[in-house]
Design an enzyme around this catalytic site. Structure first.
Site, PDB file in Angstrom:
ATOM      1  N   GLN A 142     -36.280  28.973  21.553  1.00 23.36           N
ATOM      2  CA  GLN A 142     -36.084  29.171  22.994  1.00 23.36           C
ATOM      3  C   GLN A 142     -37.155  28.467  23.833  1.00 23.36           C
ATOM      4  OE1 GLN A 142     -35.370  33.377  23.907  1.00 23.36           O
ATOM      5  NE2 GLN A 142     -33.185  33.066  23.504  1.00 23.36           N
TER       6      GLN A 142
ATOM      7  N   MET B   8      -9.961  23.392  47.783  1.00 23.96           N
ATOM      8  CA  MET B   8     -10.408  22.152  48.397  1.00 23.96           C
ATOM      9  C   MET B   8     -10.068  20.947  47.526  1.00 23.96           C
ATOM     10  SD  MET B   8     -11.662  20.920  51.160  1.00 23.96           S
ATOM     11  CE  MET B   8     -12.749  22.018  52.077  1.00 23.96           C
TER      12      MET B   8
END
Length: 594
Positions: free
Chosen positions: A125, A491
């Site tokens: 990580q 849109m």
């Protein structure tokens, strides 16, 4: 006697770097944090549990933490704070950090990092979040020594909130959180290279006043920097009324002055009003306050306002003449420049007669009366989204905070909502981030719990971050959500209608009544502990909105089933001149010859 700026004995005690991080946040006035724990930030979360000054709100996704911090900042004017762990936790913040950067939102992002010795080894990580966010932050700090923590927090807050606001990142390694220090509150900040603009250049201010006095067709172009500056509304009103010129407000500045102001022409640009676009194109002087001449406003840049001289005021010198050359550049904080410009104009107008602007005001009024922003009903019998938004606006309390997602519903909201006070309008403008709405509304409600918060969202945007309804329910954050559900990415579909021969490639979301509702937003809201309502008929709109307004102990979601064929007008197609604005498909204004 203690030296000025030196810590007192009471400020000193042995603690971990993580505890110092909590203490430093308390010292700069943080009361609310949005975040999610993980291994690399876990040392910080342990002393945070004991804090009596900071409320932590556990989100369901780190992007939600970032947008919530943005909403909090915009609603309060204070720095919003979000926290995530290393690796994917940190990278999930990037979208919100980029959004805050584009819209100049004061935000502090704190991320955990693997231990200093493991940095650069591809540890579990590990992600170079400082490098990854470099283009999107105002500044970033990698802290590997616990002794640095108090100073870095104070510096980060100062950087985020001053000058042109923006996001600042503090990446704190795990060993820095676990190491022991003797806490010392930082003294004087030491930020070489970071200088705020001083008082505005008085010669430039005087030049601006003279240009305004001689202009026959002036227009004020008001940007989001006015909101970010904390300039009192009264000071801006004084300048606008003194100059007496029509004004336009960018998407982030719709609430800087009351919508009902007689000189307000609305929003300019790609989906701006005909009056705002037409006035800028015909002006002989543009007074730009805290705006940046972005492409959505200018259209094809070399055809934008060709006859106008430009006065450009901005706190960030990098913005001046970046896109449109400024004839009179003024670098300064709008809190200083606007009163100075008012004083200079008042003196100039008293000393010499002003140019006659009556004909110009008459012309602009004629354009506004001839081409109001309106809509034509579709033929499918479904609700019209514009009408829904009008009804929402009519029933909302006057001090409502309005939040939107991104897309058609955002533009309709910009046209049909009405604002009476600042800090009433939150939207993602520069980045246009779908998924902004739910967490931003949540953050706004945390920052201003006494105000009603309505989110107008699209069904596409809503599905990106609707998991934060769980956060809102469990933390008693009663936002109200109106989903403008046209079963599509509206849109994008509109562009496919206009420019791609009605080939609707991958814009149908299949949430309409003609198929099984996937998802069923009413059931989804209920699953998250919110109230779910649906409205499909115009005669039911007011009653359903009234039900939502009466519920204040939990979130409410209304699923408004609207037409997918409704479109946003006016419109300037990408890459063309603003002179080619259309009021509907194939219909353009008829401009009078000058």
């Amino acid at each position: 006697m203690a030296r000025a700026g030196a810590p007192s004995a009471d400020d000193r005690r042995l603690m971990t770097g993580a505890a110092a991080l909590v203490r430093a946040l308390e010292d700069v006035g943080v009361t609310d944090i949005f975040g999610m724990p993980g291994g690399a930030i876990l040392p910080f979360y342990d002393p945070l549990l004991a804090s009596e000054k900071i409320r932590h709100i556990l989100v369901r996704h780190e992007q939600g933490a970032g947008h919530a911090a943005e909403g909090y900042a915009l609603a309060t004017g204070r720095v919003g704070v979000c926290v995530a762990t290393s690796g994917p936790g940190a990278t999930n913040l990037i979208t919100a950090i980029g959004d805050a950067h584009m819209d100049s939102v004061p935000m502090l992002a704190i991320t955990g990092q693997v231990g200093a010795r493991a940095i650069g080894t591809d540890a579990f990580q590990e992600a170079d979040i400082v490098g990854a966010t470099m283009p999107f932050v105002k500044h970033s700090f990698l802290v590997t020594d616990p002794e640095e923590i108090p100073a870095r927090v104070a510096e980060a807050f100062h950087l985020a909130a001053t000058g042109r606001p923006g996001p600042v990142l503090i990446d704190v390694s795990k060993n820095a959180q676990e190491g022991l220090i003797e806490y010392q509150a930082p003294g004087r900040l030491d930020l070489p290279g970071y200088t705020l603009p001083g008082r505005p250049n008085q010669r430039r201010v005087q030049q601006a006043a003279e240009a305004i006095a001689s202009a026959e067709r002036p227009v004020l172009y008001l940007g989001g920097g006015l909101n970010r500056s904390g300039l009192p509304t009264e000071a801006l009103t004084e300048l606008v009324d003194l100059i007496g010129a029509p004004f336009t407000t960018t998407l982030t500045a719709l609430d800087v002055l009351p919508s009902a102001h007689p000189l307000n022409l609305g929003m300019p640009g790609m989906h701006g009003t005909v009056a705002a676009v037409g006035a800028l194109q015909r002006a002989d002087l543009i007074v730009c306050l805290g705006a940046r001449f972005d492409d959505r406003v200018t259209g094809k840049v070399d055809t934008f306002a060709r006859r106008a001289s430009v006065i450009h005021v901005d706190v960030d010198p990098a913005e001046i003449s970046k896109i449109r050359t400024a004839d009179i550049p003024i670098v300064g904080d709008l809190k200083d420049v606007v009163p100075a410009l008012s004083a200079a104009c008042r003196a100039q107008f008293s000393a010499e007669p002003r140019a006659d602007t009556d004909q110009w005001l008459t012309e602009v009024a004629h354009i506004r009366a001839t081409y109001p922003t309106t809509w034509t009903d579709t033929d499918d019998g479904l609700l019209q989204p514009q009408e829904v938004i009008n009804h929402l606006a009519a029933q909302a309390p006057e001090d409502t905070i309005w939040v939107t997602g991104v897309g058609q519903h955002q533009m309709w909201s910009a046209h049909y909502l009405r604002f009476n006070r600042s800090r009433s309008w939150l939207t993602s403008a520069g980045a246009g981030t779908m998924g902004y709405g739910v967490p931003a509304a949540m953050g706004a409600k945390v920052g201003a719990p006494e105000r009603t918060v309505w989110l107008i969202d699209g069904d596409g945007c809503f599905q990106m971050t609707n998991q934060e309804l769980a956060t809102a329910t469990l933390n008693n954050i009663p936002i109200k959500v109106a989903i403008i559900n046209n079963s599509s990415l509206g849109m994008v579909r509109q562009w496919q209608t206009l420019f791609y021969g009605q080939r609707y490639s991958n814009t149908d979301l299949h949430t309409g009544a003609d198929t099984a509702r996937v998802p069923d937003f009413v059931t989804l809201a209920q699953a998250y502990g919110a109230v779910g309502l649906r409205c499909e008929r115009l005669e039911d709109v007011d009653d359903v909105i009234a039900q939502a307004n009466a519920i204040n102990d939990r979130p409410v979601v209304i699923d408004f089933i609207v037409s997918a064929d409704s479109q946003v007008w006016p419109m300037v197609a990408a890459g063309v001149s603003n002179d080619e604005i259309q009021i509907a498909r194939g219909m353009s204004p008829t401009w009078e010859e000058e």
